[in-house]
Scaffold this motif. Sequence first.
Motif, PDB file in Angstrom:
ATOM      1  N   ASN A  82       0.938  -1.240  -0.015  1.00  0.00           N
ATOM      2  CA  ASN A  82       0.185   0.017  -0.114  1.00  0.00           C
ATOM      3  C   ASN A  82       0.961   1.188   0.022  1.00  0.00           C
ATOM      4  N   ASN A 104       6.584   3.938  -5.587  1.00  0.00           N
ATOM      5  CA  ASN A 104       5.149   3.211  -5.978  1.00  0.00           C
ATOM      6  C   ASN A 104       5.046   1.738  -6.601  1.00  0.00           C
ATOM      7  N   THR A 129      -2.280  -2.127  -4.111  1.00  0.00           N
ATOM      8  CA  THR A 129      -3.357  -0.906  -4.275  1.00  0.00           C
ATOM      9  C   THR A 129      -2.643   0.058  -5.198  1.00  0.00           C
ATOM     10  N   SER A 130      -3.693   0.581  -5.920  1.00  0.00           N
ATOM     11  CA  SER A 130      -3.541   1.549  -7.079  1.00  0.00           C
ATOM     12  C   SER A 130      -4.556   2.561  -7.012  1.00  0.00           C
ATOM     13  N   SER A 131      -4.253   3.421  -8.069  1.00  0.00           N
ATOM     14  CA  SER A 131      -5.214   4.536  -8.145  1.00  0.00           C
ATOM     15  C   SER A 131      -5.878   4.844  -9.436  1.00  0.00           C
ATOM     16  N   ALA A 133      -5.640   7.135 -11.107  1.00  0.00           N
ATOM     17  CA  ALA A 133      -4.760   8.152 -11.589  1.00  0.00           C
ATOM     18  C   ALA A 133      -4.108   7.265 -12.700  1.00  0.00           C
ATOM     19  N   ASN A 154       1.729  14.240 -11.749  1.00  0.00           N
ATOM     20  CA  ASN A 154       0.705  13.360 -12.183  1.00  0.00           C
ATOM     21  C   ASN A 154       0.805  12.188 -13.021  1.00  0.00           C
ATOM     22  N   TYR A 157       2.954   9.675 -11.267  1.00  0.00           N
ATOM     23  CA  TYR A 157       1.972   8.960 -10.416  1.00  0.00           C
ATOM     24  C   TYR A 157       1.115   7.917 -11.098  1.00  0.00           C
TER      25      TYR A 157
END
Length: 160
Positions: A82, A104, A129-131, A133, A154, A157
Motif C-alpha cells: 500500500n 510506488n 493498491t493502485s489509483s 490516476a 501526475n 504517479y
Amino acid sequence: MPMKTIVITGASDGVGAAAARKLHADGHTVVIVGRSPEKTQTVAGELGAKYYVADFSDLSHVRELADRLKADYPRIDILANNAGGIFGSRNKTVDGFEKTLQVNHLAPFLLTNLLLDTLLASHASVINTSSVAARIFGKVDLDDLNNTSRYSANKAYGDA
C-alpha cells in the motif's frame, strides 16, 4: 474466518492505517510498515502491533525489511503493498530511479519478490493498491520509465 498474519506497507497513515485498525479489530495479527518513525510507531502503539520503518526511496531499506520480515514471520498470509505517494518535482533516488516509480512500483515489486518463498509457502495473497490516476494520467513510455523527457507529478504517479 481463521486469523491471519497481515503485513501492510504504508500503514502509518491514510488507507493503510485505517485498514490496519480494522483488521486488528477483527482479530488478525497486523504488521505495520511505514516511512515515518513517529507516525509508524504511533499507529503500531495504538494497536499493540509490531512495526518496521522502511523508506522505499532507498531499495536497501526494502532489502533489510524483507530480511527482518522473513526472520520474524515464517508465515505471512497477506502482503498488502500500500505504500506510495505523489511527489511534486522530479527527483532521483539513491538507486538512480525517478522517486515515484521507485516508491510506488519498484520497491513493492522488490519486496514481494524477496518474500516470495515465504509467501508461496504460506499460500499468501498479495494485494497491490493502485489509483484511478493510472487510467487518467498514466501513459507508460517503456523507453522513458524515469519520465526524463515529459515529467509531471501526475504522469509519474499514473505511470507508477
